[in-house]
Design a protein around this motif. Structure first.
Motif, PDB file in Angstrom:
ATOM      1  N   ALA A 284      -3.699-142.969 -26.054  1.00 51.20           N
ATOM      2  CA  ALA A 284      -4.511-143.876 -25.214  1.00 51.20           C
ATOM      3  C   ALA A 284      -3.611-144.859 -24.471  1.00 51.20           C
ATOM      4  O   ALA A 284      -3.859-145.221 -23.315  1.00 51.20           O
ATOM      5  CB  ALA A 284      -5.516-144.632 -26.080  1.00 51.20           C
ATOM      6  N   ALA A 285      -2.533-145.261 -25.141  1.00 55.59           N
ATOM      7  CA  ALA A 285      -1.636-146.259 -24.540  1.00 55.59           C
ATOM      8  C   ALA A 285      -0.860-145.699 -23.350  1.00 55.59           C
ATOM      9  O   ALA A 285      -0.271-146.456 -22.577  1.00 55.59           O
ATOM     10  CB  ALA A 285      -0.671-146.804 -25.599  1.00 55.59           C
ATOM     11  N   CYS A 286      -0.862-144.359 -23.196  1.00 51.36           N
ATOM     12  CA  CYS A 286      -0.223-143.788 -22.000  1.00 51.36           C
ATOM     13  C   CYS A 286      -1.053-144.096 -20.752  1.00 51.36           C
ATOM     14  O   CYS A 286      -0.552-144.026 -19.631  1.00 51.36           O
ATOM     15  CB  CYS A 286      -0.071-142.267 -22.128  1.00 51.36           C
ATOM     16  N   THR A 287      -2.333-144.407 -20.975  1.00 49.87           N
ATOM     17  CA  THR A 287      -3.227-144.641 -19.836  1.00 49.87           C
ATOM     18  C   THR A 287      -3.581-146.120 -19.664  1.00 49.87           C
ATOM     19  O   THR A 287      -3.525-146.641 -18.554  1.00 49.87           O
ATOM     20  CB  THR A 287      -4.533-143.824 -20.019  1.00 49.87           C
ATOM     21  N   TYR A 288      -3.950-146.793 -20.779  1.00 51.45           N
ATOM     22  CA  TYR A 288      -4.397-148.185 -20.574  1.00 51.45           C
ATOM     23  C   TYR A 288      -3.221-149.116 -20.307  1.00 51.45           C
ATOM     24  O   TYR A 288      -2.086-148.771 -20.558  1.00 51.45           O
ATOM     25  CB  TYR A 288      -5.303-148.668 -21.713  1.00 51.45           C
ATOM     26  N   GLU A 289      -3.548-150.249 -19.745  1.00 47.33           N
ATOM     27  CA  GLU A 289      -2.523-151.236 -19.338  1.00 47.33           C
ATOM     28  C   GLU A 289      -1.518-150.635 -18.360  1.00 47.33           C
ATOM     29  O   GLU A 289      -0.333-150.925 -18.421  1.00 47.33           O
ATOM     30  CB  GLU A 289      -1.787-151.809 -20.566  1.00 47.33           C
ATOM     31  N   GLY A 290      -2.020-149.799 -17.482  1.00 48.13           N
ATOM     32  CA  GLY A 290      -1.157-149.218 -16.470  1.00 48.13           C
ATOM     33  C   GLY A 290      -0.841-147.780 -16.806  1.00 48.13           C
ATOM     34  O   GLY A 290      -0.133-147.507 -17.773  1.00 48.13           O
TER      35      GLY A 290
ATOM     36  N   TRP B 288     -14.914-148.982 -19.106  1.00 48.88           N
ATOM     37  CA  TRP B 288     -13.808-148.914 -20.069  1.00 48.88           C
ATOM     38  C   TRP B 288     -13.587-150.151 -20.945  1.00 48.88           C
ATOM     39  O   TRP B 288     -13.082-150.008 -22.054  1.00 48.88           O
ATOM     40  CB  TRP B 288     -12.443-148.588 -19.398  1.00 48.88           C
ATOM     41  N   PRO B 289     -13.869-151.375 -20.474  1.00 49.84           N
ATOM     42  CA  PRO B 289     -13.462-152.518 -21.301  1.00 49.84           C
ATOM     43  C   PRO B 289     -13.855-152.388 -22.773  1.00 49.84           C
ATOM     44  O   PRO B 289     -15.006-152.059 -23.090  1.00 49.84           O
ATOM     45  CB  PRO B 289     -14.159-153.696 -20.631  1.00 49.84           C
ATOM     46  N   GLY B 290     -12.915-152.637 -23.659  1.00 48.13           N
ATOM     47  CA  GLY B 290     -13.155-152.557 -25.100  1.00 48.13           C
ATOM     48  C   GLY B 290     -14.091-153.680 -25.545  1.00 48.13           C
ATOM     49  O   GLY B 290     -13.972-154.815 -25.081  1.00 48.13           O
ATOM     50  N   GLY B 291     -15.035-153.349 -26.434  1.00 47.89           N
ATOM     51  CA  GLY B 291     -15.968-154.348 -26.954  1.00 47.89           C
ATOM     52  C   GLY B 291     -17.084-154.688 -25.993  1.00 47.89           C
ATOM     53  O   GLY B 291     -18.004-155.443 -26.332  1.00 47.89           O
ATOM     54  N   LEU B 292     -17.038-154.117 -24.779  1.00 44.85           N
ATOM     55  CA  LEU B 292     -18.042-154.485 -23.763  1.00 44.85           C
ATOM     56  C   LEU B 292     -19.428-153.940 -24.100  1.00 44.85           C
ATOM     57  O   LEU B 292     -20.431-154.596 -23.827  1.00 44.85           O
ATOM     58  CB  LEU B 292     -17.576-153.967 -22.391  1.00 44.85           C
ATOM     59  N   GLY B 293     -19.480-152.760 -24.700  1.00 49.31           N
ATOM     60  CA  GLY B 293     -20.769-152.087 -24.923  1.00 49.31           C
ATOM     61  C   GLY B 293     -21.807-152.972 -25.585  1.00 49.31           C
ATOM     62  O   GLY B 293     -22.784-153.400 -24.948  1.00 49.31           O
TER      63      GLY B 293
ATOM     64  N   GLU C  33     -22.651-148.713 -23.486  1.00 59.00           N
ATOM     65  CA  GLU C  33     -21.406-148.173 -24.037  1.00 59.00           C
ATOM     66  C   GLU C  33     -21.103-146.839 -23.370  1.00 59.00           C
ATOM     67  O   GLU C  33     -22.034-146.156 -22.930  1.00 59.00           O
ATOM     68  CB  GLU C  33     -21.604-148.003 -25.547  1.00 59.00           C
ATOM     69  N   ILE C  34     -19.827-146.451 -23.276  1.00 59.64           N
ATOM     70  CA  ILE C  34     -19.514-145.239 -22.492  1.00 59.64           C
ATOM     71  C   ILE C  34     -19.448-143.950 -23.316  1.00 59.64           C
ATOM     72  O   ILE C  34     -19.132-142.900 -22.783  1.00 59.64           O
ATOM     73  CB  ILE C  34     -18.234-145.405 -21.633  1.00 59.64           C
ATOM     74  N   GLY C  35     -19.701-144.026 -24.636  1.00 58.35           N
ATOM     75  CA  GLY C  35     -19.792-142.781 -25.412  1.00 58.35           C
ATOM     76  C   GLY C  35     -18.509-142.383 -26.120  1.00 58.35           C
ATOM     77  O   GLY C  35     -17.566-143.161 -26.200  1.00 58.35           O
ATOM     78  N   THR C  36     -18.506-141.139 -26.630  1.00 54.93           N
ATOM     79  CA  THR C  36     -17.377-140.719 -27.477  1.00 54.93           C
ATOM     80  C   THR C  36     -16.152-140.354 -26.636  1.00 54.93           C
ATOM     81  O   THR C  36     -16.263-139.952 -25.480  1.00 54.93           O
ATOM     82  CB  THR C  36     -17.754-139.506 -28.351  1.00 54.93           C
ATOM     83  N   LYS C  37     -14.990-140.530 -27.266  1.00 55.09           N
ATOM     84  CA  LYS C  37     -13.707-140.305 -26.581  1.00 55.09           C
ATOM     85  C   LYS C  37     -12.791-139.501 -27.505  1.00 55.09           C
ATOM     86  O   LYS C  37     -13.130-139.256 -28.654  1.00 55.09           O
ATOM     87  CB  LYS C  37     -13.059-141.656 -26.271  1.00 55.09           C
ATOM     88  N   LEU C  38     -11.604-139.163 -27.007  1.00 54.01           N
ATOM     89  CA  LEU C  38     -10.625-138.415 -27.811  1.00 54.01           C
ATOM     90  C   LEU C  38     -10.300-139.165 -29.108  1.00 54.01           C
ATOM     91  O   LEU C  38     -10.132-138.574 -30.171  1.00 54.01           O
ATOM     92  CB  LEU C  38      -9.353-138.211 -26.975  1.00 54.01           C
ATOM     93  N   GLY C  39     -10.194-140.466 -29.016  1.00 56.72           N
ATOM     94  CA  GLY C  39      -9.931-141.310 -30.195  1.00 56.72           C
ATOM     95  C   GLY C  39     -10.512-142.695 -29.932  1.00 56.72           C
ATOM     96  O   GLY C  39     -11.266-142.880 -28.973  1.00 56.72           O
ATOM     97  N   MET C  40     -10.146-143.655 -30.769  1.00 59.26           N
ATOM     98  CA  MET C  40     -10.600-145.038 -30.616  1.00 59.26           C
ATOM     99  C   MET C  40     -12.121-145.127 -30.436  1.00 59.26           C
ATOM    100  O   MET C  40     -12.620-145.839 -29.561  1.00 59.26           O
ATOM    101  CB  MET C  40      -9.885-145.689 -29.425  1.00 59.26           C
TER     102      MET C  40
ATOM    103  N   GLY D  63     -10.135-147.847 -34.163  1.00 56.02           N
ATOM    104  CA  GLY D  63     -10.207-148.909 -33.157  1.00 56.02           C
ATOM    105  C   GLY D  63     -11.062-150.070 -33.612  1.00 56.02           C
ATOM    106  O   GLY D  63     -11.890-149.954 -34.525  1.00 56.02           O
ATOM    107  N   ASN D  64     -10.828-151.205 -32.953  1.00 57.29           N
ATOM    108  CA  ASN D  64     -11.451-152.464 -33.354  1.00 57.29           C
ATOM    109  C   ASN D  64     -12.225-153.028 -32.159  1.00 57.29           C
ATOM    110  O   ASN D  64     -11.638-153.277 -31.100  1.00 57.29           O
ATOM    111  CB  ASN D  64     -10.310-153.419 -33.771  1.00 57.29           C
TER     112      ASN D  64
END
Ligand SMILES: Cc1cc2nc3c(=O)[nH]c(=O)nc-3n(C[C@H](O)[C@H](O)[C@H](O)COP(=O)(O)OP(=O)(O)OC[C@H]3O[C@@H](n4cnc5c(N)ncnc54)[C@H](O)[C@@H]3O)c2cc1C
Length: 672
Positions: free
Chosen positions: A433-439, A193-198, A242-249, A114-115
């Motif tokens: 992850a894309a199954c969940t984000y953006e709806g 959740w927002p990416g890059g927010l941490g 930051e929200i910590g470690t996740k399954l990926g990304m 992830g970026n």
């Protein structure tokens, strides 16, 4: 050198033999997928430009880094990456560079987990364009485009993601100072959740409930500065982390954010649609749907990405299946390549076909998105609901199929697919992850179902139908009676539409029956929702198959390549028909006696695709640096590469680990 084909390394003999069997030229496929030989050349140049930079390479595989180290390494690389992107852009490069480096194959090769800058480009910038006035765009776009500021998109909260009307962050307008005051009134109102927010972004588009003159006008987007532009310290009233470690990304730096009386100027509300005037008067948006623009754009991009990630997983699994030999087919004979087992082909080739299904549908949806957006600019909102419904169900079905497909590809590699150096786990992390984000996917399907229920009523009422639901007219007019079945794509496409129409009709009738029985429409909706989600999935599958077959028919390519692509489109159509055979037996011209011949057709297609499978994935032209897999490299040196990878494990740097003296030896000598 990026192109492994030119490397002077001897390839595995089995994989070489596969290449000799190929009946078409993989380079023609590469040119088709890129758009032209010129575009292929440009892509390769870009890949070389980025991947040959030693600064963008991993010295230690990321999996051996700590969470903190992973993030710091990701920021280091992201800064180099986007400095290079900016240089290319200034030399006249097009937007494709951004797509490739952000979400596309190149980006995920350099930043595998992830970026932290993605949200800046994928959501922050597009939201300003989509929802900012011309003046706001003039003020913010330059800064954001030049990376003077880094933004993110903060919508989801701890308590609410799907139900955005339930968001709790407040923005109260103060006409005295002409400012909004932002607050997080509860724990669940914290953005999450927002990416890059941490630790990365210093600005965010924040979605909050707008209050003015004592009235709440629902959610609106605001540009909020989060951190000091010099020191990067959080501004007063901003609580961030930051929200910590996740399954990926794990390098995307997803964060949380709370507000305590944070004041922002009135002009920081993005006002292209709704507005708040200086005195606090609220001016409503002409259409609520206008705000859907950014989300639809991102969903279209997601489709393209899914096609890319599944192509990557298919390349790895198919090359590995050509190299790997296991068991016996006939006693005493040499062990076959595992790709010769029909069950293995059944795992691999429908997913290979899905790569094209997703890709052609992504192109089709992208064209539709551009047309509808152009119509919107002229004030024509007619096709917006159709586009919205399509983007929802295609997003749901394509991400779910891609996630399942990557997992099947991983399983098809046996134990070695479980190694992180196969790259399968990280691809799965990105795709699921894309199954969940953006709806969230179920919610997406239910949104499409709502549109389909309306479309059904329109069809029953004899109204004109938009093209993608025109098939409902047949179901209403009774011209949907069983017809002679033959194994052809014409029959199959019609059958998919019959299934979708049948399921939509059944949902409408079940809803109607429940409501007439005294159940409230809301409860009737919930009681029917399993079938509603399934009817939206059926609608998506009817579209995907239709557009896939149609795209292949319209291609201007050699007959050798067209034959392979036609086989893949037929395989895709037959595979999903057999997967959902119950639906087809219930609603379409397919009868029980047709199933064996459909199964036979599937098996014939698998055997026809078999000799070209390696050729097709070679045609994807995903270079080894991007594949980043010990199992999938072009040369097929699977076992050598697996050994090279294990030598990178820090545990193998010492012959005796310290834990032996500290724990193991005392334990062993304790005579328990
Ligand atoms: C990797 C990742 C990155 C993300 N990045 C961002 C970001 O940058 N910015 C941002 O703002 N957000 C981001 N998100 C948040 C994401 O948008 C939400 O997680 C998503 O919208 C789902 O919402 P939720 O988590 O509240 O799930 P929920 O809505 O709570 O879903 C949980 C379950 O409830 C079901 N459900 C919910 N509502 C309904 C309904 N109406 N009918 C039937 N079933 C229902 C769902 O189907 C699901 O099974 C990210 C999430 C992930 C995983």
């Amino acid at each position: 050198m990026v192109l492994n084909k030119t490397e002077n390394v001897k390839c595995n003999e089995d994989i070489e033999r596969e290449r000799k069997k190929c009946s078409f030229d993989p380079l023609e496929l590469t040119h088709l997928l890129d758009g032209s030989p010129e575009k292929t050349r440009e892509r390769k140049e870009r890949e070389h430009y980025f991947l040959s930079d030693p600064e963008l390479r991993d010295t230690i595989p990321q999996d051996y880094l700590s969470h903190k180290e992973k993030y710091e390494e990701a920021v280091r690389k992201a800064c180099i990456l986007f400095r290079k992107v900016t240089q290319l852009r200034d030399k006249g490069g097009d937007l494709e560079i951004f797509r490739q480096t952000l979400s596309g194959m190149l980006g995920s090769a350099i930043l595998k987990d992830g970026n932290p800058f993605t949200l800046h480009y994928v959501m922050f910038l597009p939201t300003i364009v989509g929802q900012g006035t011309v003046e706001q765009q003039a003020e913010w776009m330059g800064k954001a485009w030049n990376c003077d500021i880094i933004g993110t998109y903060a919508q989801t909260e701890l308590g609410h993601g799907t139900f955005i009307r339930g968001l709790e962050t407040t923005a109260h307008y103060d006409p005295r100072t002409q400012e909004f005051i932002l607050n997080s009134p509860t724990l669940t109102s914290y953005k999450w959740w927002p990416g890059g927010l941490g630790q990365t972004a210093n600005y965010a588009v924040v979605v909050a409930q707008l209050h003015t003159k004592g009235v709440c006008h629902g959610i609106n987007p605001f540009i909020v500065q989060l951190r000091d532009e010099e020191t990067h310290k959080p501004l007063p009233g901003i609580k961030i982390g930051e929200i910590g470690t996740k399954l990926g990304m794990n390098a995307t730096n997803n964060g949380y954010l709370g507000f305590e009386n944070v004041r922002i100027p009135r002009e920081h509300m993005l006002m292209k649609n709704a507005q708040v005037l200086e005195d606090g008067t609220y001016v409503k948006s002409p259409s609520d749907k206008l705000t859907y623009g950014t989300m639809m754009f991102v969903r279209v991009i997601i489709l393209q990405d899914m096609a890319g990630y599944l192509s990557k997983a298919s390349t790895i699994a198919i090359r590995y299946s050509a190299v790997r030999r296991q068991s016996e087919l006939k006693p005493g004979e040499p062990e076959p390549q595992i790709m010769d087992y029909l069950t293995q082909q059944y795992k691999l080739f429908p997913n290979l076909a899905a790569c094209f299904a997703l890709r052609f549908n992504a192109i089709w949806l992208w064209n539709m998105y551009n047309n509808v957006t152009a119509e919107l600019e002229d004030g024509d909102l007619d096709r917006l609901p159709e586009l919205h419904a399509l983007s929802c169900c295609l997003k749901a079905v394509c991400t779910a199929d891609a996630a399942q497909g990557v997992e099947i590809c991983r399983l098809s590699c046996g134990g070695h697919g479980y190694m992180t150096c196969s790259s399968m786990p990280s691809i799965y992390g990105l795709v699921t992850a894309a199954c969940t984000y953006e709806g969230e996917n179920t919610v997406m399907l239910l949104q499409t179902a709502r549109y389909l229920m309306k479309a059904w009523q329109q069809a029953v009422g004899g109204m004109a139908m938009t093209p993608t639901v025109a098939y409902l007219k047949l179901a209403v007019s009774g011209n949907n009676n069983p017809q002679y079945w033959e194994n052809s794509t014409v029959c199959i496409i019609r059958a998919y539409q019959q299934v979708a129409a049948g399921k939509i009709k059944m949902c409408a009738e079940n809803m109607d029956r429940r409501i007439r029985g005294g159940i409230s429409p809301e409860d009737a909706w919930n009681m029917t929702s399993i079938e509603l989600a399934q009817c939206a999935e059926a609608h998506a599958r009817a579209i995907i198959v239709d557009k896939f077959v149609e795209s292949v028919v319209e291609l201007n390519v050699s007959s050798a390549l067209k034959t392979v692509l036609r086989q893949l489109s037929e395989l895709y159509a037959v595979y999903w028909l057999l997967q959902k055979s119950g639906d087809f037996l219930m609603y379409s011209d397919v009868s029980a006696r047709d199933i064996p011949s459909l199964q036979n057709w599937l098996e014939v297609l698998l055997s026809q695709i078999r000799p070209n499978a390696v050729g097709v994935v070679d045609g994807f032209d995903i270079c080894d640096e991007i594949l980043s897999s010990a199992l999938g490299s072009y040369d097929g040196r699977v076992y050598e590469r697996l050994f090279e990878e294990v030598s990178k494990s820090p545990l193998n740097k010492q012959s005796v680990n310290v834990s032996f003296q500290k724990y193991l030896k005392p334990f062993l000598k304790a005579s328990l």
